[in-house]
Design a protein around this motif. Structure first.
Motif, mmCIF file in Angstrom:
data_model
loop_
_atom_site.group_PDB
_atom_site.id
_atom_site.type_symbol
_atom_site.label_atom_id
_atom_site.label_comp_id
_atom_site.label_asym_id
_atom_site.label_seq_id
_atom_site.Cartn_x
_atom_site.Cartn_y
_atom_site.Cartn_z
ATOM 1 N N THR A 120 -4.236 3.769 -26.565
ATOM 2 C CA THR A 120 -3.948 5.141 -26.149
ATOM 3 C C THR A 120 -2.848 5.752 -26.994
ATOM 4 O OG1 THR A 120 -2.307 4.408 -24.512
ATOM 5 C CG2 THR A 120 -4.583 4.649 -23.755
ATOM 6 N N THR A 121 -2.785 7.063 -26.944
ATOM 7 C CA THR A 121 -1.689 7.802 -27.551
ATOM 8 C C THR A 121 -1.572 9.139 -26.836
ATOM 9 O OG1 THR A 121 -0.766 8.659 -29.630
ATOM 10 C CG2 THR A 121 -3.120 8.936 -29.304
ATOM 11 N N TRP A 122 -0.438 9.774 -26.954
ATOM 12 C CA TRP A 122 -0.238 11.109 -26.384
ATOM 13 C C TRP A 122 0.329 12.042 -27.452
ATOM 14 C CZ3 TRP A 122 1.156 6.474 -24.475
ATOM 15 C CH2 TRP A 122 2.409 5.970 -24.847
ATOM 16 N N THR A 123 0.285 11.586 -28.710
ATOM 17 C CA THR A 123 0.726 12.416 -29.835
ATOM 18 C C THR A 123 -0.490 12.886 -30.612
ATOM 19 O OG1 THR A 123 0.984 10.527 -31.313
ATOM 20 C CG2 THR A 123 2.898 11.163 -29.996
ATOM 21 N N ARG A 124 -0.458 14.112 -31.089
ATOM 22 C CA ARG A 124 -1.625 14.719 -31.730
ATOM 23 C C ARG A 124 -2.003 14.014 -33.037
ATOM 24 N NH1 ARG A 124 -1.582 20.123 -31.887
ATOM 25 N NH2 ARG A 124 -0.078 20.266 -30.191
ATOM 26 N N MET A 183 -10.992 8.366 -23.262
ATOM 27 C CA MET A 183 -10.141 9.285 -24.028
ATOM 28 C C MET A 183 -8.981 8.561 -24.714
ATOM 29 S SD MET A 183 -7.691 11.210 -21.255
ATOM 30 C CE MET A 183 -6.605 10.284 -20.168
ATOM 31 N N MET A 184 -8.373 9.261 -25.676
ATOM 32 C CA MET A 184 -7.175 8.752 -26.335
ATOM 33 C C MET A 184 -5.976 8.809 -25.397
ATOM 34 S SD MET A 184 -7.651 10.855 -29.907
ATOM 35 C CE MET A 184 -6.302 10.052 -30.788
ATOM 36 N N GLY A 185 -5.896 9.896 -24.632
ATOM 37 C CA GLY A 185 -4.772 10.125 -23.732
ATOM 38 C C GLY A 185 -4.623 11.609 -23.484
ATOM 39 N N TYR A 186 -3.558 11.979 -22.763
ATOM 40 C CA TYR A 186 -3.244 13.387 -22.517
ATOM 41 C C TYR A 186 -2.176 13.832 -23.509
ATOM 42 C CZ TYR A 186 -5.475 12.781 -17.905
ATOM 43 O OH TYR A 186 -6.349 12.523 -16.872
ATOM 44 N N LEU A 187 -2.444 14.912 -24.226
ATOM 45 C CA LEU A 187 -1.511 15.384 -25.243
ATOM 46 C C LEU A 187 -0.137 15.675 -24.641
ATOM 47 C CD1 LEU A 187 -0.944 16.342 -28.138
ATOM 48 C CD2 LEU A 187 -1.781 18.612 -27.460
ATOM 49 N N MET A 236 1.773 13.894 -22.832
ATOM 50 C CA MET A 236 2.014 13.416 -21.471
ATOM 51 C C MET A 236 1.910 11.890 -21.428
ATOM 52 S SD MET A 236 -0.004 16.236 -19.142
ATOM 53 C CE MET A 236 0.500 17.971 -19.149
ATOM 54 N N GLU A 237 2.992 11.214 -21.749
ATOM 55 C CA GLU A 237 2.999 9.755 -21.785
ATOM 56 C C GLU A 237 2.789 9.168 -20.389
ATOM 57 O OE1 GLU A 237 5.963 6.040 -23.044
ATOM 58 O OE2 GLU A 237 6.578 8.121 -23.406
ATOM 59 N N ALA A 238 3.548 9.654 -19.415
ATOM 60 C CA ALA A 238 3.471 9.081 -18.067
ATOM 61 C C ALA A 238 2.076 9.272 -17.477
ATOM 62 C CB ALA A 238 4.525 9.721 -17.166
ATOM 63 N N GLU A 239 1.510 10.450 -17.645
ATOM 64 C CA GLU A 239 0.184 10.721 -17.091
ATOM 65 C C GLU A 239 -0.885 9.879 -17.772
ATOM 66 O OE1 GLU A 239 2.417 12.877 -17.923
ATOM 67 O OE2 GLU A 239 2.658 14.389 -16.340
ATOM 68 N N THR A 240 -0.718 9.666 -19.084
ATOM 69 C CA THR A 240 -1.674 8.830 -19.812
ATOM 70 C C THR A 240 -1.640 7.396 -19.293
ATOM 71 O OG1 THR A 240 -1.489 10.181 -21.818
ATOM 72 C CG2 THR A 240 -2.306 7.929 -22.084
ATOM 73 N N LYS A 241 -0.430 6.853 -19.138
ATOM 74 C CA LYS A 241 -0.291 5.469 -18.675
ATOM 75 C C LYS A 241 -0.746 5.319 -17.227
ATOM 76 C CE LYS A 241 3.421 4.102 -21.830
ATOM 77 N NZ LYS A 241 4.842 3.688 -21.968
ATOM 78 N N ALA A 242 -0.621 6.376 -16.441
ATOM 79 C CA ALA A 242 -1.066 6.312 -15.045
ATOM 80 C C ALA A 242 -2.588 6.360 -14.940
ATOM 81 C CB ALA A 242 -0.459 7.468 -14.249
ATOM 82 N N THR A 243 -3.241 6.920 -15.947
ATOM 83 C CA THR A 243 -4.696 7.081 -15.914
ATOM 84 C C THR A 243 -5.429 5.922 -16.581
ATOM 85 O OG1 THR A 243 -4.435 9.484 -15.920
ATOM 86 C CG2 THR A 243 -6.600 8.636 -16.518
ATOM 87 N N ILE A 244 -4.883 5.421 -17.691
ATOM 88 C CA ILE A 244 -5.496 4.286 -18.393
ATOM 89 C C ILE A 244 -4.547 3.104 -18.286
ATOM 90 C CG2 ILE A 244 -6.420 3.437 -20.575
ATOM 91 C CD1 ILE A 244 -6.888 6.340 -21.405
ATOM 92 N N ASP A 245 -4.980 2.054 -17.602
ATOM 93 C CA ASP A 245 -4.070 0.929 -17.371
ATOM 94 C C ASP A 245 -3.972 0.028 -18.605
ATOM 95 O OD1 ASP A 245 -6.240 -0.902 -17.347
ATOM 96 O OD2 ASP A 245 -6.478 -0.730 -15.176
ATOM 97 N N ALA A 246 -3.155 -1.000 -18.509
ATOM 98 C CA ALA A 246 -2.871 -1.864 -19.661
ATOM 99 C C ALA A 246 -4.103 -2.589 -20.164
ATOM 100 C CB ALA A 246 -1.781 -2.872 -19.281
ATOM 101 N N GLU A 247 -5.100 -2.779 -19.292
ATOM 102 C CA GLU A 247 -6.325 -3.461 -19.701
ATOM 103 C C GLU A 247 -7.387 -2.496 -20.224
ATOM 104 O OE1 GLU A 247 -7.554 -5.660 -16.300
ATOM 105 O OE2 GLU A 247 -6.017 -7.213 -16.558
ATOM 106 N N GLY A 248 -7.042 -1.212 -20.263
ATOM 107 C CA GLY A 248 -7.965 -0.228 -20.807
ATOM 108 C C GLY A 248 -8.901 0.417 -19.819
ATOM 109 N N TRP A 249 -8.737 0.111 -18.517
ATOM 110 C CA TRP A 249 -9.577 0.745 -17.502
ATOM 111 C C TRP A 249 -9.090 2.159 -17.227
ATOM 112 C CZ3 TRP A 249 -14.034 -1.343 -15.789
ATOM 113 C CH2 TRP A 249 -14.226 -2.726 -15.973
ATOM 114 N N LEU A 250 -10.007 3.090 -17.229
ATOM 115 C CA LEU A 250 -9.692 4.488 -16.923
ATOM 116 C C LEU A 250 -9.868 4.694 -15.419
ATOM 117 C CD1 LEU A 250 -10.835 7.560 -18.986
ATOM 118 C CD2 LEU A 250 -10.663 7.660 -16.510
#
Length: 663
Positions: A18-22, A467-471, A473-487
């Protein structure tokens, strides 16, 4: 469809999921060779080159001009996309900067979207219904260098907020010309003039930009509906898009659905939404399918005429589109009398028998008499709707009433439900011919996994569509995609023993009563609407309350802007006539004792279906005005904004809970 071999030179093992940077690059989740998961990663540019090579001189898109259909070939489309990209480079657009597009579906929308990607930028659509502050938020958040506007209304809207967009370099208009008196801090170009800005220097830069892009780079932003605040920007990579389309095509192929350069689709749903972007922009790039652009008033009445002219081979609609078609058919049906009525009823019974037996696990047989029913009635109905050549009719984006699915099934028009989200690049599961259960959202597309977490009933999934993540939004990205890659979808679901899924509600929408019971409101709302077809919308309330209540709205006629009037629609009037109510307006219905008796009886029937006493509706209030997009209660995809409704009708809700408690 054969899977492509893995490109041996492609190495992305050290990249994050994941990433949250463009400008970030994510790992492509490549699977085993010989599987769909093992397909070679591709950029949108790679896939576009292939369709140009295969179908360059064939038609890519069609639209009405002066009342006549005109078309553009793939070669012409590609050339204009490159010209648009060069216009961006002429203005100095950097890698990963954005182009926002606000307007109805058109060749210009697609050209701007693909042109932004070719230039190494990021495409970001804006809903036409957004007000200036909402437009400003998206264009600023996306870091839009250029905003492409459909007509003077959208141009004026964006010009009024241009001074609040520090990254903006220009506005571009199509379907109109730049007015000489326009006040705007940045230059404004007519679309054709913008395409002419390229130079030999920008042509050379463009080639470098296209070659520098990688499958794990971001190319598109999909802004969520923003039901609980500012929308999040879903970052989709090249591989998200190209692989998801490949997997979806594989699923269609499994169902015997042919999609190629002879296929036809009608583009009319908002291109800012992930479903329309995948279907109307990227599916054609991968398959050569021809797109026909509907008229801007498609959802206000002209869609039917377009369908009859185009005769699409694939048609996708949100539930409300199918409901509107059904309502018109019901009106026509009411005029049928005598022997024709008897034949029509018999034919639809045969159609429903065929559709029912075609579901997964059923016999799959054709009932006796169906051929005659089809010849006399059903084939003529499909032709009248413009769906006689359609191999696949699909529905998604919101729950679909079962009575709608059964009605179209009775016409031998099976509607295949699908489920997806912006966060998984559109589709996660699809019903297809041969793998269809009415009322489910099908099985996962090839190469993705899903499961339900037992403790919460939340549906989670993973695959190359994640998805890659939310632009930004680090916290929201990590809350949506867990460490094992499950969305984590946020949806509650069940999966049956055959692998078919059913969505039962949203976790955030779960009502937790004062007694501590978790209640999914959607199931109750659907039951009430089934019992009370007079209602347009139902919203259950009861979070932290001692009992459940509900807000009801009546079916009304909408004005030209999509706002509800106080006039009841024909279906509502027919129901009122049946219960001997003279009401013609919402005000008259609110004051009618016959309507009260009808609603009370329907609520009692719905309560009898509840799984527990806590899931019964104790009180309700009938609102004078229906929910709508202009009213702010619905999103552009017609999902209910529950918080908006609660805030808007707070006084009425408090009255429901004042005084005596519910039963």
């Amino acid at each position: 469809m054969a899977t492509a071999p893995i490109a041996l030179e492609f190495n992305n093992e050290d990249l994050p999921l994941t990433t949250w940077t463009r400008d970030g690059e994510v790992k492509v989740r490549i699977g085993s060779p010989g599987t769909i998961e093992g397909n070679a990663p591709q950029t949108v540019i790679d896939v576009l080159k292939k369709v140009i090579n295969r179908h360059g001189t064939e038609s890519a898109m069609h639209w009405k001009k002066d009342g006549q259909w005109t078309s553009m070939t793939w070669n012409e489309y590609h050339a204009k996309c490159k010209e648009f990209a060069q216009g961006l480079l002429h203005l100095g657009m950097n890698r990963f900067d954005a182009v926002s597009i606000i307007g109805f579906n058109s060749p210009e929308w697609n050209i701007a979207n693909v042109g932004a990607i070719l230039a190494g930028g990021i495409a970001a659509g804006i809903y036409t219904t957004n007000n200036p502050p909402a437009c400003q938020y998206i264009a600023h958040h996306a870091r839009a260098q250029v905003v492409v506007c459909d007509g003077l209304q959208q141009l004026d809207k964006m010009a009024s907020i241009a001074d609040q967009l520090p990254d903006l370099k220009a506005l571009v208009i199509y379907n109109a010309t730049v007015p000489p008196n326009l006040k705007c801090r940045v230059p404004c170009y007519n679309f054709s003039d913008f395409l002419a800005l390229g130079t030999p220097e920008t042509s050379a830069i463009l080639e470098e930009r296209m070659q520098s892009q990688r499958p794990g780079h971001c190319c598109t932003l999909i802004y969520t509906s923003g039901t609980t605040g500012n929308p999040k920007a879903v970052m989709l990579s090249h591989d998200n898009i190209t692989w998801t389309i490949a997997s979806t095509l594989k699923q269609f192929e499994n169902g015997g659905v042919t999609i190629n350069s002879n296929s036809r689709m009608v583009s009319y749903l908002p291109l800012s939404h992930v479903a329309a972007q995948l279907l109307d922009i990227h599916l054609p790039i991968a398959s050569g399918v021809q797109i026909y652009f509907a008229q801007p008033d498609a959802l206000k009445g002209s869609l039917g005429a377009t369908l009859k002219e185009v005769r699409p081979t694939i048609f996708f609609g949100v539930p409300r589109v199918w409901e509107k078609i059904a309502e018109k058919m019901w009106e026509v049906g009411k005029q049928t009398k005598g022997f024709k009525k008897v034949v029509s009823t018999w034919a639809k019974k045969k159609g429903l028998q065929k559709s029912t037996s075609a579901q997964f696990g059923s016999s799959g047989g054709i009932p006796c008499g169906f051929g005659l029913a089809n010849s006399l009635v059903l084939s003529k109905v499909r032709a009248a709707l413009g769906l006689d050549a359609c191999q696949l009719c699909a529905v998604g984006a919101a729950p679909t009433p079962i009575e709608i699915l059964k009605y179209f099934g009775s016409l031998d028009i099976p509607i295949y439900e699908l489920f997806g989200q912006s966060e998984c690049c559109g589709p996660q599961s699809i019903c297809i011919p041969g793998a269809w259960k009415m009322g489910t959202v099908g099985q996962p597309i090839p190469g993705v996994e899903w499961k339900v977490i037992p403790e919460t009933q939340e549906l989670v999934f993973q695959g190359r569509h994640t998805m890659m993540g939310y632009l930004g939004m680090e916290a929201e990205t990590k809350a949506t995609i867990d460490a094992e890659g499950w969305l984590h979808s946020g949806d509650c679901a069940s999966i049956d023993t055959d692998g078919f899924g059913a969505i039962t509600g949203r976790i955030k929408e779960l009502i937790i009563t004062a007694g501590g019971e978790n209640i999914p409101p959607v199931l109750i709302e659907d039951a009430i609407k089934e019992e009370l077809p007079l209602l347009s919308n139902v919203m259950v309330i009861g979070d932290k309350r001692k009992f459940l209540s509900a807000l009801f709205t009546l079916r009304t006629i909408m004005d030209s802007d999509g706002a509800p009037t106080n006039e009841l629609d024909p279906t509502a009037l027919e129901i009122l006539s049946q219960i001997k109510s003279p009401a013609k307006t919402t005000q008259e219905a609110l004051a009618c004792i016959k309507v009260v008796e009808y609603l009370n009886a329907g609520v009692n029937r719905a309560n009898a279906r509840a799984t527990s006493r806590a899931q019964s509706i104790a009180k309700y209030h009938l609102l004078e005005q229906d929910f709508s997009l202009p009213g702010g209660e619905l999103t552009p995809t017609l999902k209910l904004k529950r918080k908006v409704v609660i805030d808007k009708y707070a006084e009425i809700i408090e009255q429901l809970y004042s005084g005596a408690e519910g039963n």
